[in-house]
Design a protein around this motif. Structure first.
Motif, PDB file in Angstrom:
ATOM      1  N   LEU A  91      18.453 -18.353 108.055  1.00  0.00           N
ATOM      2  CA  LEU A  91      19.615 -17.736 108.696  1.00  0.00           C
ATOM      3  C   LEU A  91      19.161 -17.068 109.996  1.00  0.00           C
ATOM      4  CD1 LEU A  91      22.500 -16.485 108.853  1.00  0.00           C
ATOM      5  CD2 LEU A  91      21.707 -14.699 107.301  1.00  0.00           C
ATOM      6  N   ASP A  92      19.774 -17.472 111.108  1.00  0.00           N
ATOM      7  CA  ASP A  92      19.496 -16.841 112.403  1.00  0.00           C
ATOM      8  C   ASP A  92      20.634 -15.885 112.715  1.00  0.00           C
ATOM      9  OD1 ASP A  92      17.074 -18.182 113.165  1.00  0.00           O
ATOM     10  OD2 ASP A  92      18.282 -20.004 113.321  1.00  0.00           O
ATOM     11  N   TRP A  93      20.298 -14.607 112.824  1.00  0.00           N
ATOM     12  CA  TRP A  93      21.338 -13.595 112.899  1.00  0.00           C
ATOM     13  C   TRP A  93      21.090 -12.655 114.076  1.00  0.00           C
ATOM     14  CZ3 TRP A  93      21.772  -8.983 108.983  1.00  0.00           C
ATOM     15  CH2 TRP A  93      22.909  -8.237 109.287  1.00  0.00           C
ATOM     16  N   ALA A  94      22.099 -12.538 114.941  1.00  0.00           N
ATOM     17  CA  ALA A  94      22.024 -11.601 116.076  1.00  0.00           C
ATOM     18  C   ALA A  94      22.873 -10.377 115.779  1.00  0.00           C
ATOM     19  CB  ALA A  94      22.516 -12.273 117.356  1.00  0.00           C
ATOM     20  N   ASN A  95      22.231  -9.210 115.812  1.00  0.00           N
ATOM     21  CA  ASN A  95      22.944  -7.961 115.534  1.00  0.00           C
ATOM     22  C   ASN A  95      22.605  -6.946 116.626  1.00  0.00           C
ATOM     23  OD1 ASN A  95      24.496  -6.054 114.224  1.00  0.00           O
ATOM     24  ND2 ASN A  95      23.294  -6.040 112.341  1.00  0.00           N
ATOM     25  N   TRP A  96      23.160  -5.752 116.518  1.00  0.00           N
ATOM     26  CA  TRP A  96      22.883  -4.671 117.465  1.00  0.00           C
ATOM     27  C   TRP A  96      21.651  -3.892 116.991  1.00  0.00           C
ATOM     28  CZ3 TRP A  96      26.839  -2.982 121.252  1.00  0.00           C
ATOM     29  CH2 TRP A  96      27.915  -3.865 121.315  1.00  0.00           C
ATOM     30  N   PRO A  97      20.976  -3.202 117.899  1.00  0.00           N
ATOM     31  CA  PRO A  97      19.801  -2.414 117.488  1.00  0.00           C
ATOM     32  C   PRO A  97      20.203  -1.272 116.552  1.00  0.00           C
ATOM     33  CG  PRO A  97      19.927  -2.615 119.884  1.00  0.00           C
ATOM     34  CD  PRO A  97      21.210  -3.119 119.334  1.00  0.00           C
ATOM     35  N   LEU A  98      19.301  -0.883 115.687  1.00  0.00           N
ATOM     36  CA  LEU A  98      19.481   0.255 114.770  1.00  0.00           C
ATOM     37  C   LEU A  98      20.733   0.110 113.926  1.00  0.00           C
ATOM     38  CD1 LEU A  98      18.708   3.157 117.290  1.00  0.00           C
ATOM     39  CD2 LEU A  98      17.118   1.925 115.845  1.00  0.00           C
ATOM     40  N   TYR A  99      21.001  -1.089 113.470  1.00  0.00           N
ATOM     41  CA  TYR A  99      22.257  -1.314 112.780  1.00  0.00           C
ATOM     42  C   TYR A  99      22.049  -1.872 111.376  1.00  0.00           C
ATOM     43  CZ  TYR A  99      27.278  -1.179 113.814  1.00  0.00           C
ATOM     44  OH  TYR A  99      28.610  -0.838 113.870  1.00  0.00           O
ATOM     45  N   ILE A 100      20.825  -1.705 110.852  1.00  0.00           N
ATOM     46  CA  ILE A 100      20.559  -2.115 109.477  1.00  0.00           C
ATOM     47  C   ILE A 100      19.457  -1.198 108.949  1.00  0.00           C
ATOM     48  CG2 ILE A 100      18.730  -3.800 109.996  1.00  0.00           C
ATOM     49  CD1 ILE A 100      20.163  -5.632 107.892  1.00  0.00           C
ATOM     50  N   PRO A 358      25.930  -1.945  95.791  1.00  0.00           N
ATOM     51  CA  PRO A 358      24.563  -1.392  95.892  1.00  0.00           C
ATOM     52  C   PRO A 358      23.898  -1.709  97.232  1.00  0.00           C
ATOM     53  CG  PRO A 358      24.841  -2.612  93.842  1.00  0.00           C
ATOM     54  CD  PRO A 358      26.050  -2.885  94.656  1.00  0.00           C
ATOM     55  N   ILE A 359      24.160  -2.908  97.756  1.00  0.00           N
ATOM     56  CA  ILE A 359      23.559  -3.271  99.043  1.00  0.00           C
ATOM     57  C   ILE A 359      24.202  -2.454 100.159  1.00  0.00           C
ATOM     58  CG2 ILE A 359      23.097  -5.186 100.616  1.00  0.00           C
ATOM     59  CD1 ILE A 359      21.668  -5.367  97.918  1.00  0.00           C
ATOM     60  N   GLN A 360      25.531  -2.328 100.080  1.00  0.00           N
ATOM     61  CA  GLN A 360      26.240  -1.487 101.045  1.00  0.00           C
ATOM     62  C   GLN A 360      25.653  -0.083 101.057  1.00  0.00           C
ATOM     63  OE1 GLN A 360      28.888  -1.486 103.172  1.00  0.00           O
ATOM     64  NE2 GLN A 360      29.084  -3.716 103.124  1.00  0.00           N
ATOM     65  N   ALA A 361      25.440   0.458  99.877  1.00  0.00           N
ATOM     66  CA  ALA A 361      24.926   1.825  99.773  1.00  0.00           C
ATOM     67  C   ALA A 361      23.573   1.946 100.462  1.00  0.00           C
ATOM     68  CB  ALA A 361      24.809   2.221  98.306  1.00  0.00           C
ATOM     69  N   MET A 362      22.723   0.937 100.217  1.00  0.00           N
ATOM     70  CA  MET A 362      21.391   0.904 100.824  1.00  0.00           C
ATOM     71  C   MET A 362      21.476   0.962 102.348  1.00  0.00           C
ATOM     72  SD  MET A 362      19.162  -2.178  99.314  1.00  0.00           S
ATOM     73  CE  MET A 362      17.565  -2.374 100.029  1.00  0.00           C
ATOM     74  N   ILE A 363      22.349   0.116 102.904  1.00  0.00           N
ATOM     75  CA  ILE A 363      22.442   0.007 104.363  1.00  0.00           C
ATOM     76  C   ILE A 363      23.196   1.208 104.930  1.00  0.00           C
ATOM     77  CG2 ILE A 363      23.420  -1.375 106.240  1.00  0.00           C
ATOM     78  CD1 ILE A 363      22.818  -3.859 104.535  1.00  0.00           C
ATOM     79  N   GLU A 364      24.285   1.595 104.244  1.00  0.00           N
ATOM     80  CA  GLU A 364      25.136   2.667 104.751  1.00  0.00           C
ATOM     81  C   GLU A 364      24.393   3.989 104.820  1.00  0.00           C
ATOM     82  OE1 GLU A 364      28.275   1.709 105.775  1.00  0.00           O
ATOM     83  OE2 GLU A 364      27.862   3.579 106.817  1.00  0.00           O
ATOM     84  N   ASP A 365      23.524   4.202 103.842  1.00  0.00           N
ATOM     85  CA  ASP A 365      22.788   5.463 103.811  1.00  0.00           C
ATOM     86  C   ASP A 365      21.872   5.583 105.020  1.00  0.00           C
ATOM     87  OD1 ASP A 365      22.266   7.908 102.543  1.00  0.00           O
ATOM     88  OD2 ASP A 365      20.334   7.144 101.848  1.00  0.00           O
ATOM     89  N   GLY A 378      30.073   6.381  95.556  1.00  0.00           N
ATOM     90  CA  GLY A 378      29.498   6.948  94.350  1.00  0.00           C
ATOM     91  C   GLY A 378      28.016   6.654  94.230  1.00  0.00           C
ATOM     92  N   LEU A 379      27.623   5.449  94.640  1.00  0.00           N
ATOM     93  CA  LEU A 379      26.215   5.069  94.542  1.00  0.00           C
ATOM     94  C   LEU A 379      25.350   5.912  95.467  1.00  0.00           C
ATOM     95  CD1 LEU A 379      26.614   1.193  94.417  1.00  0.00           C
ATOM     96  CD2 LEU A 379      26.004   2.715  92.540  1.00  0.00           C
ATOM     97  N   ILE A 380      25.883   6.176  96.685  1.00  0.00           N
ATOM     98  CA  ILE A 380      25.105   6.986  97.629  1.00  0.00           C
ATOM     99  C   ILE A 380      24.988   8.415  97.100  1.00  0.00           C
ATOM    100  CG2 ILE A 380      25.081   7.975  99.955  1.00  0.00           C
ATOM    101  CD1 ILE A 380      26.272   5.393 100.987  1.00  0.00           C
ATOM    102  N   ALA A 381      26.093   8.917  96.521  1.00  0.00           N
ATOM    103  CA  ALA A 381      26.086  10.294  96.019  1.00  0.00           C
ATOM    104  C   ALA A 381      25.156  10.441  94.822  1.00  0.00           C
ATOM    105  CB  ALA A 381      27.500  10.720  95.657  1.00  0.00           C
ATOM    106  N   ASN A 382      25.238   9.498  93.886  1.00  0.00           N
ATOM    107  CA  ASN A 382      24.514   9.667  92.637  1.00  0.00           C
ATOM    108  C   ASN A 382      23.158   8.985  92.624  1.00  0.00           C
ATOM    109  OD1 ASN A 382      26.766  11.077  91.736  1.00  0.00           O
ATOM    110  ND2 ASN A 382      27.778   9.145  91.179  1.00  0.00           N
ATOM    111  N   LYS A 383      23.148   7.678  92.906  1.00  0.00           N
ATOM    112  CA  LYS A 383      21.885   6.954  92.799  1.00  0.00           C
ATOM    113  C   LYS A 383      20.926   7.293  93.926  1.00  0.00           C
ATOM    114  CE  LYS A 383      22.139   3.088  89.811  1.00  0.00           C
ATOM    115  NZ  LYS A 383      22.245   1.633  89.660  1.00  0.00           N
ATOM    116  N   LEU A 384      21.444   7.337  95.174  1.00  0.00           N
ATOM    117  CA  LEU A 384      20.562   7.620  96.303  1.00  0.00           C
ATOM    118  C   LEU A 384      20.465   9.118  96.565  1.00  0.00           C
ATOM    119  CD1 LEU A 384      21.664   4.771  98.737  1.00  0.00           C
ATOM    120  CD2 LEU A 384      19.746   4.786  97.162  1.00  0.00           C
ATOM    121  N   ASN A 385      21.334   9.867  95.872  1.00  0.00           N
ATOM    122  CA  ASN A 385      21.257  11.322  95.945  1.00  0.00           C
ATOM    123  C   ASN A 385      21.355  11.846  97.383  1.00  0.00           C
ATOM    124  OD1 ASN A 385      21.222  13.703  94.680  1.00  0.00           O
ATOM    125  ND2 ASN A 385      19.045  13.701  94.145  1.00  0.00           N
ATOM    126  N   ASP A 386      22.357  11.362  98.099  1.00  0.00           N
ATOM    127  CA  ASP A 386      22.525  11.777  99.491  1.00  0.00           C
ATOM    128  C   ASP A 386      23.980  12.193  99.721  1.00  0.00           C
ATOM    129  OD1 ASP A 386      22.211  12.280 102.137  1.00  0.00           O
ATOM    130  OD2 ASP A 386      21.455  10.295 102.666  1.00  0.00           O
TER     131      ASP A 386
END
Lengths: 430, 289
Positions: A91-100, A358-365, A378-386
């Protein structure tokens, strides 16, 4: 049908083969567009310039082709096309800097994706600006060729409007991204610029509001009109982006940008010109507005929500962001598959993977913009504790915040767009 | 064969030697120039395409629309050139006459900033000159400057940025001219009872004129067309014509307007150079004898 073949065919590009020269870094692009050297050459050949002018008649047969009808035929059968596509493992993917999510130069979410699906991702954070990225890819797409990316991220706005109008995008096969239907929140579903998410799904969304330094302003900011407060003379940062600038001008007049008319645009431009001529505006900024706010060059500025959030974490705790009472502008950065992409199935597999909570939480955090998947909260609040991210109105807005978000004006065509730019560009380029 | 071929070959040599330069100018200057000229006369838009309609009206139109930015570009460009000249002449003079065996090192010092990208250097100035930055912030804290004093976003900041970038371009040609001056001319002037001041004004300065002339050309032409300095150090009303051309080309895809502006700028520069050359064309030593 010849036109069909011209864009649907094309030899697939293997993972090792060179891409088509789009790894331009911005400095290089500036170097290419800047005419320093060539102007010196001009001088050298100065004497011949006059003679050259006489040769104009040779040129009468020239022209520059437009982009109309260089995309997929309107009647193209996309469902049978999708049924023939296969996964290639790249997969060749073009994104913006600092966006993952990034950790020690690696991207954990992408690594997990590769482990799970066997798809190798060539992740390229090459997009700095919609207009300049579009300027890079449009000549290639216009020549009916692939741009070397299977997935790109573009904000809603004139560039995306053109991508859709030119039929330069492959309509998404929603049967391959069930997680989107299952988990996407109201912000991501059915946006005004792409009804039914035919071509795009949200990568991240965000809010354009006001960022400020309360120590300098001496009071809390609540209204768009505070950008016109004479007390902040010379300390107001505005954006050098036609759409952002015009939209905030209309919010100040109490006009909803999405349903505005050219007469409204002129009134907004007059208000913005007055702001400039009275010396209120320090500068019209691109992304560098955040640096100006951090450095104290500006006290109050048009701002993007995620930037202030990230600034708070990098030593500028005092900066604040507010969605003004007149409304904040809601923008979307969207994933899409450009025409002639070689690995469309792999692209959708990533999108489907991304839309799991879960993937969203990982990236969103890590990214801290507006999350398209509410279940990640909920995952960010509880699992990632943020909890600071999970409870933020700027990441997971409440329904009452949502009601204060406004959509941008959707351009109806190039004349419409040209009128808008001719009204707002002179404000910041004077 | 012999004699004739040899002569033909001899005749062909200068042309062959000229070929790379000729091809360079033809291919990379004339062809693009013609293309720009034709594009400037087109009408249309990026979606429907642009067609050549010989729209000469665009020239008066864009001059009318952007006269402020044109005038500002010349003002900033020439002001920065003048400052660079005043600053760098003494430096070049000192290196040429007092540099001794350290000349190369001193020249390298002048060139050293060029080993860092231009954009990075200008961005660094933005950092150094920030309102609450290391210089202004400290001066404000001890009360030497009023709290609302600022350097960035002013015309002065743009001119300073342009000047800064131009310094080596100004210094090098002046240095070469000064270094080439035959020291016996100065001794002769001294023998003829010229004071130090007269030696400089009547011998050194005229003999360095070709260097000054070249320095001014190099700096003025680059600076008038620059847009990085205005974009990074400038404010709401410091837009230069280079910024307009960039926006019209990249952002608006308005190729005719961008091309017309570029050609007008080039024509204005050529005209300016012509007048400058006629007025101050350099004189060589022979003319003084």
């Amino acid at each position: 049908m010849e036109a069909d073949d011209a864009f649907a065919a094309g030899a697939p590009r293997g993972p090792g083969e060179p891409r088509q020269g789009f790894d331009l870094d911005p400095a290089r692009l500036r170097g290419m567009t800047q005419s320093r050297l060539s102007r010196r050459d001009f001088v050298r050949a100065g004497a011949t310039a006059a003679a050259v002018a006489g040769l104009g008649s040779v040129l009468s047969a020239c022209g520059i082709a437009g982009t109309r009808d260089t995309g997929a035929p309107a009647s193209f059968d996309w469902s049978s096309w999708w049924s023939k596509q296969q996964k290639h493992g790249v997969l060749d993917w073009a994104n913006w800097p600092l966006y993952i999510d990034t950790s020690h130069g690696r991207h954990p979410s992408l690594e997990r994706f590769t482990k799970q699906t066997g798809i190798h991702v060539n992740y390229r954070p090459v997009i700095q600006e919609n207009a300049s990225f579009f300027a890079q890819i449009s000549p290639v797409l216009q020549a009916r060729q692939g741009i070397g990316y299977d997935l790109i991220v573009i904000s809603d706005g004139w560039e995306l409007t053109q991508m859709i109008a030119n039929r330069w995008l492959i309509p998404l096969d929603h049967s391959r991204i069930p997680n989107f239907r299952r988990h996407a929140g109201p912000i991501a579903v059915h946006p005004s610029f792409d009804p039914r998410n035919r071509y795009t799904v949200t990568w991240q969304a965000g809010i354009t509001g006001i960022g400020y330094d309360p120590r300098m302003t001496g009071r809390e900011i609540t209204s768009v009109k505070d950008l016109w407060d004479p007390a902040f003379k010379g300390k107001v940062g505005m954006m050098s982006d036609d759409t952002e600038l015009g939209s905030v001008g209309m919010l100040a007049l109490g006009i909803d940008p999405v349903s505005s008319t050219p007469a409204d645009w002129k009134r907004a431009a007059a208000l913005l010109t007055k702001q400039r001529d009275e010396g209120l505006v320090r500068q019209y900024y691109d992304q560098s507005y955040i640096k100006a706010l951090e450095d104290g060059d500006t006290w109050i500025s048009q701002a993007w929500s995620g930037d202030i959030f990230q600034a708070n974490y990098s030593g500028f705790k005092h900066l604040k962001f507010v969605i003004p009472k007149e409304g904040g502008m809601l923008w979307h950065d969207n994933c899409m598959i450009p025409l002639h992409a070689q690995n469309p199935v792999d692209a959708l597999e990533w999108v489907n993977f991304y839309y799991q909570p879960p993937i969203q939480a990982m990236i969103e955090d890590w990214v801290n913009y507006l999350c398209p998947v509410p279940a990640a909260k909920g995952l960010i609040a509880n699992k990632l504790n943020d909890p600071s991210v999970a409870d933020s109105q700027l990441v997971f807005p409440s329904p009452s915040t949502n009601r204060r978000l406004r959509d941008y004006y959707d351009f109806r065509g190039i004349d419409d767009h040209d009128e808008w730019t001719s009204i707002f560009q002179p404000v910041y380029q004077s | 064969m012999s004699a004739r071929t040899a002569r033909l070959r001899q005749l062909a040599v200068p042309y062959a030697l000229e070929l790379p330069a000729g091809a360079w100018v033809g291919l990379f200057f004339l062809v693009p120039l013609l293309a720009i000229l034709s594009v400037s006369l087109m009408t249309g838009n990026s979606i429907d395409g642009y067609a050549l309609t010989w729209n000469f009206h665009i020239y008066p139109d864009v001059i009318d629309q952007y006269s402020t930015q044109f005038a500002r570009s010349f003002y900033y460009g020439l002001a920065s050139t003048a400052i660079a000249l005043v600053v760098m002449y003494p430096v070049a003079y000192w290196i040429a006459f007092y540099g001794g065996r350290h000349k190369s090192t001193l020249l390298l010092v002048i060139l050293l900033p060029f080993f860092v990208s231009f954009v990075i250097r200008i961005l660094t100035w933005q950092f150094i000159l920030a309102d609450q930055g290391i210089i202004l912030g400290s001066l404000k804290d001890i009360g030497l400057l009023p709290s609302d004093f600022h350097v960035l976003s002013t015309p002065g900041a743009v001119i300073a940025g342009l000047t800064y970038d131009a310094l080596p371009f100004m210094a090098l040609p002046i240095y070469v001219a000064l270094d080439n001056i035959d020291r016996s001319h100065i001794e002769a002037a001294a023998d003829l009872y010229a004071s130090r001041r007269e030696q400089f004004l009547r011998v050194v300065l005229p003999l360095s004129a070709p260097g000054v002339y070249a320095g001014i050309l190099l700096v003025a032409i680059t600076n008038i067309g620059d847009y990085v300095s205005a974009a990074i150090l400038g404010g709401p009303s410091t837009t230069m014509i280079g910024n307009i051309i960039q926006t019209q080309y990249v952002q608006n895809a308005n190729y005719p307007t961008a091309s017309a502006l570029a050609l007008i700028l080039m024509a204005a520069l050529l005209l300016g150079m012509y007048v400058y050359a006629r007025a101050f064309g350099t004189r060589t030593i022979q003319e003084y004898v």
